[in-house]
Design a protein around this motif. Structure first.
Motif, PDB file in Angstrom:
ATOM      1  N   TYR A   1       0.826  -1.199   0.000  1.00  0.00           N
ATOM      2  CA  TYR A   1       0.000   0.000   0.000  1.00  0.00           C
ATOM      3  C   TYR A   1       0.868   1.260   0.000  1.00  0.00           C
ATOM      4  CZ  TYR A   1      -3.301   3.612   1.152  1.00  0.00           C
ATOM      5  OH  TYR A   1      -4.045   4.756   1.095  1.00  0.00           O
ATOM      6  N   ARG A   2       1.928   1.235   0.806  1.00  0.00           N
ATOM      7  CA  ARG A   2       2.837   2.375   0.871  1.00  0.00           C
ATOM      8  C   ARG A   2       3.380   2.724  -0.525  1.00  0.00           C
ATOM      9  NH1 ARG A   2       4.908   3.542   5.682  1.00  0.00           N
ATOM     10  NH2 ARG A   2       4.212   1.489   6.329  1.00  0.00           N
TER      11      ARG A   2
ATOM     12  N   SER B   1       0.495   4.026  -2.760  1.00  0.00           N
ATOM     13  CA  SER B   1       0.050   5.359  -2.366  1.00  0.00           C
ATOM     14  C   SER B   1       1.058   6.420  -2.848  1.00  0.00           C
ATOM     15  CB  SER B   1      -0.102   5.376  -0.836  1.00  0.00           C
ATOM     16  OG  SER B   1      -0.605   6.600  -0.389  1.00  0.00           O
ATOM     17  N   ARG B   2       2.353   6.135  -2.695  1.00  0.00           N
ATOM     18  CA  ARG B   2       3.375   7.084  -3.169  1.00  0.00           C
ATOM     19  C   ARG B   2       3.348   7.212  -4.697  1.00  0.00           C
ATOM     20  NH1 ARG B   2       8.709   5.688   0.561  1.00  0.00           N
ATOM     21  NH2 ARG B   2       7.689   6.030   2.575  1.00  0.00           N
TER      22      ARG B   2
ATOM     23  N   LEU C   1       0.353   9.310  -5.674  1.00  0.00           N
ATOM     24  CA  LEU C   1       0.592  10.735  -5.411  1.00  0.00           C
ATOM     25  C   LEU C   1       1.378  11.370  -6.551  1.00  0.00           C
ATOM     26  CD1 LEU C   1       1.451  10.873  -1.613  1.00  0.00           C
ATOM     27  CD2 LEU C   1      -0.335  12.187  -2.779  1.00  0.00           C
TER      28      LEU C   1
ATOM     29  N   LEU D   1      -1.667  15.964  -2.962  1.00  0.00           N
ATOM     30  CA  LEU D   1      -1.777  15.441  -1.592  1.00  0.00           C
ATOM     31  C   LEU D   1      -3.212  15.550  -1.071  1.00  0.00           C
ATOM     32  CD1 LEU D   1       1.395  16.785   0.262  1.00  0.00           C
ATOM     33  CD2 LEU D   1       0.500  14.468   0.466  1.00  0.00           C
TER      34      LEU D   1
ATOM     35  N   TRP E   1      -5.606  13.113  -2.864  1.00  0.00           N
ATOM     36  CA  TRP E   1      -5.399  11.722  -2.438  1.00  0.00           C
ATOM     37  C   TRP E   1      -5.985  11.497  -1.041  1.00  0.00           C
ATOM     38  CZ3 TRP E   1      -4.815   7.252  -4.445  1.00  0.00           C
ATOM     39  CH2 TRP E   1      -4.311   6.177  -3.697  1.00  0.00           C
ATOM     40  N   LEU E   2      -5.755  12.451  -0.144  1.00  0.00           N
ATOM     41  CA  LEU E   2      -6.319  12.333   1.205  1.00  0.00           C
ATOM     42  C   LEU E   2      -7.842  12.322   1.163  1.00  0.00           C
ATOM     43  CD1 LEU E   2      -3.726  14.625   2.882  1.00  0.00           C
ATOM     44  CD2 LEU E   2      -4.423  12.463   3.888  1.00  0.00           C
TER      45      LEU E   2
END
Lengths: 216, 216
Positions: free
Chosen positions: B113-114, B117-118, B121, B149, B152-153
Motif C-alpha cells: 500500500y505504501r 500510495s506514493r 501521489l 496530496l 489523495w487524502l
C-alpha cells in the motif's frame, strides 16, 4: 496531580509512543510504579481510559474551534485556529492514527465520535463563513460547507496518511514538523480564494508552516 | 468465468455488502455453492483474497491516473479522471472503509500500500501539473504537489468519513450518490484556481457531481 490524571497522562504518552494496541493496563500501571489493582480502582479497563482521553481530545478541539465573541473574525484568529488544531492533533496523535480501529472496537465511542465530528463540521463551517464575511476569502468562489468538509477530512486523516504512506516503517517516529505540514495543507486550500488584501499575510503564514515531505 | 475470478467477485460483493470483518471464507464458499476445500485450492486464506483484491484495485487506480500520450491535458480528461476514480472507489468501497484495519493485519499489504500510495501521489501530481500547463488552473496560485496530496487524502478517506460521521448507523448502506459527493469535494478544491476560460465548463461538472450530504 491526582492519581486519575496521572493515569490519563501516562496512558496518552505510552499510546502516542508505542501505539495503543501495544500498551496494556499492566504496562501503564508499571510505568507509574502503581499496582494494577490501584489502576483498576480508577478505570475498569483500557477502553474506559481511551473514552476519557477521547472526551479530553473532543473538549480541546471544540474549544479550539470557538468563534470570537462580538466581533468579526480576523487573520490572527485564523493563525490561532491552525496552531491550536495542530497542537491538539500532535497531543492526541495515537487517536488519529488508529481512529478506525478504536471506533470499530467500541460502539459507544463510535456514537460519541459521530456527534463530535458533526459538531466540529458545523463549527468549522461557521469559521469559514466568518472568514468569507470578513472579506478574507472571495465570496464568489469560497463555499464554507465545502471548505469545512475538506478541512475536517484533511485534519482527521493526516496522521494516518503519514503512517501508512510517508513513514518507511510503522516503527518510525512522527515529528511535529510532519504534523505542521498537515496544517499547511489545510491553509493551502485557500490559496486561490484569498482577497488581494489578505494574500500577503496568508502567504507569510503558509511559508512559516511549510516543511517538505520526505519519502524515498 | 474461471473459478478463481468467481471467488474474487463473490468476495468483493460480500465484503462491500457486509463488511470484510463479518465475512469468512466459509461464507464465500457457501455463497458460491462451492465446498470450502475447493475455495482453499485457489486461495490459502481470506488474507490472500484481500491481497488479490488490492492488486486489482491498485491496477484499476493506476490505469485511471494515466496521462494522455502525446498531447496536452484537457477538460474531458479531468471529467474522465473524476468519473473513473469515483467508480473505482465505489467498486472497492470495503477497502477504503476499513483500510487501517486491513493494513494493520498484514505487513506485506501495508508495504504494498505504501508503494501504491506514493506512486499514486506522483501520478496525481503529474495530472495537476498537466492541468496547470494546459492553462486550466491559474499557475500563480495552483501548486500541483499540494493539490495532489489533498486530492489523495480526500479520495482515500471519504468512504471512511461517510461511515464514521454521516451514516447514522454502521449498518446503513452507502449509496453511489454519497460517493459522488466525495468526487465533487475533490473537484471543488479548484473553484478559486480556475482560469476564466475553464470556469464555465468546470462549474457545469461541479453541478452534475453535487449531491447534498444529509445528516440529522
Amino acid at each position: 496531580m491526582k492519581t486519575r490524571d496521572r493515569i490519563i497522562e501516562a496512558s496518552l504518552q505510552l499510546f502516542n509512543e508505542q501505539g495503543e494496541r501495544a500498551v496494556t493496563t499492566n504496562h501503564i500501571a508499571a510505568h507509574l510504579g502503581m499496582s494494577p489493582g490501584n489502576l483498576y480502582y480508577h478505570f475498569r479497563n483500557k477502553q474506559q481510559i481511551i473514552a476519557e482521553l477521547f472526551e479530553r481530545y473532543a473538549a480541546e478541539a471544540e474549544q479550539n474551534l470557538a468563534l470570537p465573541q462580538g466581533r468579526a473574525l480576523d487573520l490572527d484568529d485564523k493563525a490561532r485556529y491552525l496552531e491550536s488544531m495542530g497542537a491538539t492533533m500532535w497531543r492526541y496523535r495515537f487517536m488519529l492514527r488508529d481512529l478506525e480501529h478504536l471506533l470499530a472496537s467500541d460502539v459507544e465511542l463510535a456514537a460519541r465520535y459521530r456527534a463530535f465530528s458533526r459538531h466540529s463540521l458545523r463549527a468549522i463551517e461557521a469559521i469559514f463563513q466568518g472568514t468569507i464575511d470578513a472579506g478574507i476569502l472571495d465570496a464568489r468562489y469560497a463555499n464554507a460547507e465545502v471548505l469545512a468538509l475538506n478541512s475536517w477530512l484533511l485534519m482527521t486523516s493526516w496522521v494516518n496518511f503519514l503512517c501508512t504512506t510517508m513513514l518507511n516503517d510503522a516503527q518510525d517516529d512522527l515529528t511535529p514538523q510532519m504534523l505542521r505540514r498537515g496544517v499547511y495543507q489545510v491553509l493551502a486550500q485557500e490559496r486561490g480564494l484569498l482577497s488581494e488584501a489578505a494574500r500577503p499575510a496568508v502567504d507569510v503564514m503558509l511559508e512559516r508552516l511549510y516543511s517538505p515531505l520526505a519519502a524515498d
